[in-house]
Design a protein around this motif. Structure first.
Motif, PDB file in Angstrom:
ATOM      1  N   ASP A  24       0.819  -1.217   0.000  1.00 48.56           N
ATOM      2  CA  ASP A  24       0.000   0.000   0.000  1.00 48.56           C
ATOM      3  C   ASP A  24       0.853   1.268   0.000  1.00 48.56           C
ATOM      4  N   GLU A  25       2.085   1.167   0.476  1.00 46.07           N
ATOM      5  CA  GLU A  25       2.995   2.318   0.517  1.00 46.07           C
ATOM      6  C   GLU A  25       3.578   2.655  -0.862  1.00 46.07           C
ATOM      7  N   LEU A  26       3.620   1.676  -1.765  1.00 46.49           N
ATOM      8  CA  LEU A  26       4.294   1.882  -3.050  1.00 46.49           C
ATOM      9  C   LEU A  26       3.794   3.100  -3.828  1.00 46.49           C
ATOM     10  N   PRO A  27       2.474   3.293  -3.985  1.00 44.57           N
ATOM     11  CA  PRO A  27       2.029   4.453  -4.768  1.00 44.57           C
ATOM     12  C   PRO A  27       2.323   5.798  -4.101  1.00 44.57           C
ATOM     13  N   ARG A  28       2.565   5.789  -2.792  1.00 44.79           N
ATOM     14  CA  ARG A  28       2.852   7.031  -2.069  1.00 44.79           C
ATOM     15  C   ARG A  28       4.331   7.407  -2.123  1.00 44.79           C
ATOM     16  N   ALA A  29       5.179   6.478  -2.543  1.00 41.75           N
ATOM     17  CA  ALA A  29       6.626   6.715  -2.546  1.00 41.75           C
ATOM     18  C   ALA A  29       7.086   7.251  -3.897  1.00 41.75           C
ATOM     19  N   LEU A  44      11.586  -7.896  -7.647  1.00 38.27           N
ATOM     20  CA  LEU A  44      12.154  -6.759  -8.375  1.00 38.27           C
ATOM     21  C   LEU A  44      11.201  -6.331  -9.491  1.00 38.27           C
ATOM     22  N   ASP A  45      10.684  -7.277 -10.242  1.00 38.55           N
ATOM     23  CA  ASP A  45       9.720  -6.950 -11.301  1.00 38.55           C
ATOM     24  C   ASP A  45       8.507  -6.215 -10.746  1.00 38.55           C
ATOM     25  N   LEU A  46       7.965  -6.711  -9.648  1.00 40.01           N
ATOM     26  CA  LEU A  46       6.790  -6.094  -9.023  1.00 40.01           C
ATOM     27  C   LEU A  46       7.081  -4.655  -8.615  1.00 40.01           C
ATOM     28  N   LEU A  47       8.214  -4.430  -7.949  1.00 42.57           N
ATOM     29  CA  LEU A  47       8.542  -3.074  -7.515  1.00 42.57           C
ATOM     30  C   LEU A  47       8.774  -2.156  -8.715  1.00 42.57           C
ATOM     31  N   GLU A  48       9.420  -2.656  -9.752  1.00 46.58           N
ATOM     32  CA  GLU A  48       9.654  -1.820 -10.929  1.00 46.58           C
ATOM     33  C   GLU A  48       8.349  -1.452 -11.627  1.00 46.58           C
ATOM     34  N   ILE A  49       7.384  -2.344 -11.644  1.00 50.27           N
ATOM     35  CA  ILE A  49       6.088  -2.076 -12.286  1.00 50.27           C
ATOM     36  C   ILE A  49       5.247  -1.111 -11.457  1.00 50.27           C
ATOM     37  N   ARG A  50       5.262  -1.286 -10.133  1.00 54.23           N
ATOM     38  CA  ARG A  50       4.344  -0.535  -9.271  1.00 54.23           C
ATOM     39  C   ARG A  50       4.949   0.702  -8.631  1.00 54.23           C
TER      40      ARG A  50
END
Length: 167
Positions: A24-29, A44-50
């Motif tokens: 849930d923090e990803l879009p706020r960062a 890594l793929d997930l973080l790069e996409i989101r």
């Protein structure tokens, strides 16, 4: 600029997925920092996409596929803040001195490996941050991650977040 700091996710060995609260923090960062020991490339793929931007390094448990995509040490200028990321800094005793000598041109160094949250400042002013692990608390009471803000080239609002136990 808002930072999200994590390390030692060890997926899927120590957990099946990143905790929902962390996701849930990803879009706020504005920047997501990962200090190694991803274990799988899917994270890594997930973080790069989101995420808007990911700064990451490989750790001692990361194989050839992650090492091909990530450096051992990463550097970034974040609105004038000189940031470095590395997985391992050695034993806790002497860490401040070693890191200040090795990274004299940084303002902040994010590291992992121990799964133990850490927040200190060296005599030279280098801030050392270990966000712990959001998935493998080891001997710590909680799984953790950190958030921080960069304003006018300075780090502020560093906060350690404790995650609830997995069910």
């Amino acid at each position: 600029m808002r930072l999200l700091l994590m390390s030692d996710t060890h997926l899927p060995k120590r957990a099946r997925a990143l905790p929902p609260r962390l996701l849930d923090e990803l879009p706020r960062a504005d920047v997501v920092v990962h200090a190694g020991d991803w274990v799988d490339t899917a994270t890594l793929d997930l973080l790069e996409i989101r995420s808007r931007r990911v700064i990451g390094v490989y750790g001692n448990n990361d194989g050839p596929s992650l090492r091909a995509r990530l450096p051992e040490v990463a550097y970034a200028d974040l609105e004038g803040l000189r940031l470095g990321v590395i997985h391992e800094t050695g034993p806790a005793q002497g860490r401040e001195r070693r890191c200040a000598e090795r990274f004299p041109d940084l303002d902040v160094l994010v590291f992992g490996h121990s799964h133990i949250p850490w927040d200190t400042t060296t005599e030279t002013g280098l801030r050392l941050l270990n966000p712990g692990s959001p998935t493998d608390r080891r001997r710590q009471p909680h799984c953790t991650y950190m958030t921080a803000r960069v304003t006018d080239g300075r780090l502020g609002e560093v906060r350690l977040h404790r995650l609830p136990p997995r069910t």
